[in-house]
Design a protein around this motif. Sequence first.
Motif, PDB file in Angstrom:
ATOM      1  N   PRO A  66     -38.238  33.555  52.526  1.00  0.00           N
ATOM      2  CA  PRO A  66     -38.162  34.565  53.589  1.00  0.00           C
ATOM      3  C   PRO A  66     -39.109  34.293  54.758  1.00  0.00           C
ATOM      4  N   TRP A  67     -40.031  33.370  54.551  1.00  0.00           N
ATOM      5  CA  TRP A  67     -40.975  33.013  55.619  1.00  0.00           C
ATOM      6  C   TRP A  67     -40.740  31.581  56.100  1.00  0.00           C
ATOM      7  N   TRP A  68     -39.490  31.133  56.028  1.00  0.00           N
ATOM      8  CA  TRP A  68     -39.159  29.759  56.390  1.00  0.00           C
ATOM      9  C   TRP A  68     -39.540  29.414  57.811  1.00  0.00           C
ATOM     10  N   PHE A  69     -39.437  30.365  58.726  1.00  0.00           N
ATOM     11  CA  PHE A  69     -39.708  30.105  60.141  1.00  0.00           C
ATOM     12  C   PHE A  69     -41.173  29.782  60.411  1.00  0.00           C
ATOM     13  N   GLU A  70     -42.061  30.094  59.442  1.00  0.00           N
ATOM     14  CA  GLU A  70     -43.477  29.763  59.579  1.00  0.00           C
ATOM     15  C   GLU A  70     -43.803  28.382  59.027  1.00  0.00           C
ATOM     16  N   ASP A  71     -42.909  27.813  58.248  1.00  0.00           N
ATOM     17  CA  ASP A  71     -43.155  26.558  57.529  1.00  0.00           C
ATOM     18  C   ASP A  71     -42.938  25.354  58.439  1.00  0.00           C
ATOM     19  N   GLY A  72     -44.027  24.759  58.901  1.00  0.00           N
ATOM     20  CA  GLY A  72     -43.935  23.627  59.819  1.00  0.00           C
ATOM     21  C   GLY A  72     -43.236  22.417  59.243  1.00  0.00           C
ATOM     22  N   SER A  73     -43.205  22.283  57.911  1.00  0.00           N
ATOM     23  CA  SER A  73     -42.580  21.103  57.303  1.00  0.00           C
ATOM     24  C   SER A  73     -41.063  21.094  57.475  1.00  0.00           C
ATOM     25  N   LEU A  74     -40.486  22.228  57.849  1.00  0.00           N
ATOM     26  CA  LEU A  74     -39.034  22.306  58.027  1.00  0.00           C
ATOM     27  C   LEU A  74     -38.591  21.864  59.417  1.00  0.00           C
TER      28      LEU A  74
ATOM     29  N   LYS B 137     -38.796  19.448  63.088  1.00  0.00           N
ATOM     30  CA  LYS B 137     -38.979  18.086  63.598  1.00  0.00           C
ATOM     31  C   LYS B 137     -40.205  17.963  64.492  1.00  0.00           C
ATOM     32  N   ASN B 138     -40.318  18.879  65.421  1.00  0.00           N
ATOM     33  CA  ASN B 138     -41.373  18.832  66.434  1.00  0.00           C
ATOM     34  C   ASN B 138     -42.361  19.974  66.180  1.00  0.00           C
ATOM     35  N   HIS B 139     -43.555  19.611  65.693  1.00  0.00           N
ATOM     36  CA  HIS B 139     -44.530  20.634  65.313  1.00  0.00           C
ATOM     37  C   HIS B 139     -45.093  21.370  66.530  1.00  0.00           C
ATOM     38  N   VAL B 140     -45.228  20.679  67.632  1.00  0.00           N
ATOM     39  CA  VAL B 140     -45.735  21.320  68.846  1.00  0.00           C
ATOM     40  C   VAL B 140     -44.738  22.354  69.347  1.00  0.00           C
ATOM     41  N   GLU B 141     -43.467  21.958  69.383  1.00  0.00           N
ATOM     42  CA  GLU B 141     -42.421  22.885  69.814  1.00  0.00           C
ATOM     43  C   GLU B 141     -42.335  24.076  68.871  1.00  0.00           C
ATOM     44  N   HIS B 142     -42.487  23.813  67.574  1.00  0.00           N
ATOM     45  CA  HIS B 142     -42.449  24.900  66.591  1.00  0.00           C
ATOM     46  C   HIS B 142     -43.597  25.875  66.822  1.00  0.00           C
ATOM     47  N   ALA B 143     -44.785  25.350  67.065  1.00  0.00           N
ATOM     48  CA  ALA B 143     -45.950  26.205  67.317  1.00  0.00           C
ATOM     49  C   ALA B 143     -45.746  27.037  68.585  1.00  0.00           C
ATOM     50  N   ASP B 144     -45.173  26.413  69.602  1.00  0.00           N
ATOM     51  CA  ASP B 144     -44.921  27.133  70.859  1.00  0.00           C
ATOM     52  C   ASP B 144     -43.919  28.260  70.645  1.00  0.00           C
ATOM     53  N   THR B 145     -42.892  27.996  69.823  1.00  0.00           N
ATOM     54  CA  THR B 145     -41.883  29.030  69.546  1.00  0.00           C
ATOM     55  C   THR B 145     -42.499  30.200  68.778  1.00  0.00           C
ATOM     56  N   LEU B 146     -43.390  29.891  67.836  1.00  0.00           N
ATOM     57  CA  LEU B 146     -44.052  30.959  67.084  1.00  0.00           C
ATOM     58  C   LEU B 146     -44.934  31.814  67.991  1.00  0.00           C
ATOM     59  N   ILE B 147     -45.555  31.194  68.987  1.00  0.00           N
ATOM     60  CA  ILE B 147     -46.361  31.954  69.946  1.00  0.00           C
ATOM     61  C   ILE B 147     -45.474  32.959  70.688  1.00  0.00           C
ATOM     62  N   LEU B 148     -44.291  32.499  71.095  1.00  0.00           N
ATOM     63  CA  LEU B 148     -43.352  33.387  71.792  1.00  0.00           C
ATOM     64  C   LEU B 148     -42.864  34.503  70.872  1.00  0.00           C
ATOM     65  N   ILE B 149     -42.610  34.169  69.611  1.00  0.00           N
ATOM     66  CA  ILE B 149     -42.165  35.180  68.649  1.00  0.00           C
ATOM     67  C   ILE B 149     -43.277  36.189  68.391  1.00  0.00           C
ATOM     68  N   ASP B 150     -44.532  35.716  68.346  1.00  0.00           N
ATOM     69  CA  ASP B 150     -45.662  36.631  68.157  1.00  0.00           C
ATOM     70  C   ASP B 150     -45.760  37.628  69.312  1.00  0.00           C
ATOM     71  N   LYS B 151     -45.493  37.163  70.516  1.00  0.00           N
ATOM     72  CA  LYS B 151     -45.511  38.062  71.671  1.00  0.00           C
ATOM     73  C   LYS B 151     -44.440  39.136  71.516  1.00  0.00           C
ATOM     74  N   GLU B 152     -43.264  38.719  71.013  1.00  0.00           N
ATOM     75  CA  GLU B 152     -42.184  39.687  70.798  1.00  0.00           C
ATOM     76  C   GLU B 152     -42.562  40.692  69.710  1.00  0.00           C
ATOM     77  N   LEU B 153     -43.231  40.214  68.666  1.00  0.00           N
ATOM     78  CA  LEU B 153     -43.676  41.103  67.595  1.00  0.00           C
ATOM     79  C   LEU B 153     -44.716  42.094  68.104  1.00  0.00           C
ATOM     80  N   ASN B 154     -45.652  41.591  68.902  1.00  0.00           N
ATOM     81  CA  ASN B 154     -46.728  42.454  69.398  1.00  0.00           C
ATOM     82  C   ASN B 154     -46.222  43.510  70.377  1.00  0.00           C
TER      83      ASN B 154
END
Length: 301
Positions: free
Chosen positions: A106-114, A116-133
């Motif tokens: 259920p927390w797959w979207f947080e798992d960096g191993s899934l 390809k691009n870890h930087v892009e993944h981190a950037d997307t999570l930052i945007l999702i965090d803004k939406e959550l906040n």
Amino acid sequence: MKCNKPATDISQQIKQLKNRGLIITNEVTAAHTLQNISYYRLSGYWWSMQSNKVSHVFKPNSTFENIIAIYDFDRQLRFLLFDVIERIEIGFRTKLIYNLSHEASPWWFEDGSLFKNHVEHADTLILIDKELNHSKEVFIKQHRTTYYSDIRRPPAWKTLEIASFGNLSKLYGNLRPSIRSKNTIAFELGTVNHTYLPSWLQTIAQIRNICAHHGRLWNKNLPGRPKLLAKPPSAWIKNIPPVNEHHMLYIHLCCMKYLLNIINPRNDFRDKLETLLGKYPNIDPNALGLKANWQNEPLWQ
């Protein structure tokens, strides 16, 4: 070079348009329109009516009424596409959450191993965090209250329910090809495998943003280019526009219709589009890239 253009009032704007050859039969109506729809916003709709793009001289018989008709058509087209894209977005969101939550966690979207691009993944999570906040959803507040000691984000069926279509498409596109669900979702949406679907989602998300921000779709050079399947498993078009026309709206409409036919087989997208075009006979189909007899293509039946 500095821009030193002064602001012009409504009467000056009307005078300038008339001096450039635009026919304005009712200045009172034109003034009311310009008080509620800015001169600069309307300029995108009269650009193609100008015979000289430097001196801004209008072609013969260009009328203010025709500009407003095109503007109104474009506005109603955005309403139509926003509804279509909502159905596609919800269908894709559901499949993304369901398949990945079962394949990974259920927390797959947080798992960096899934991804390809870890930087892009981190950037997307930052945007999702803004939406959550910024979210006012009760289920997000209740989750944080109930599970206050859990430092993870809420599970996918909560977090990704409030994520934007753009962020969802970024997550999907960045998944590693080895992730089984990436192909499963593409297959369920009729695009065979993950090779094609990311570009479709990206372009649809871009069009959604244009609609959401009241941008122009008529006669627009769209940024995205969908990667087309050679042999789609479901009904498609026979008269495929050449690649140099993929910046126009028609091929994007076809991609939307293809996905919508799978998500909601009994949709009335064609009927509504035909009705809208019939309501505005002054609209040039070429400005949208529409092909002759498009409504008779297998896709649109």
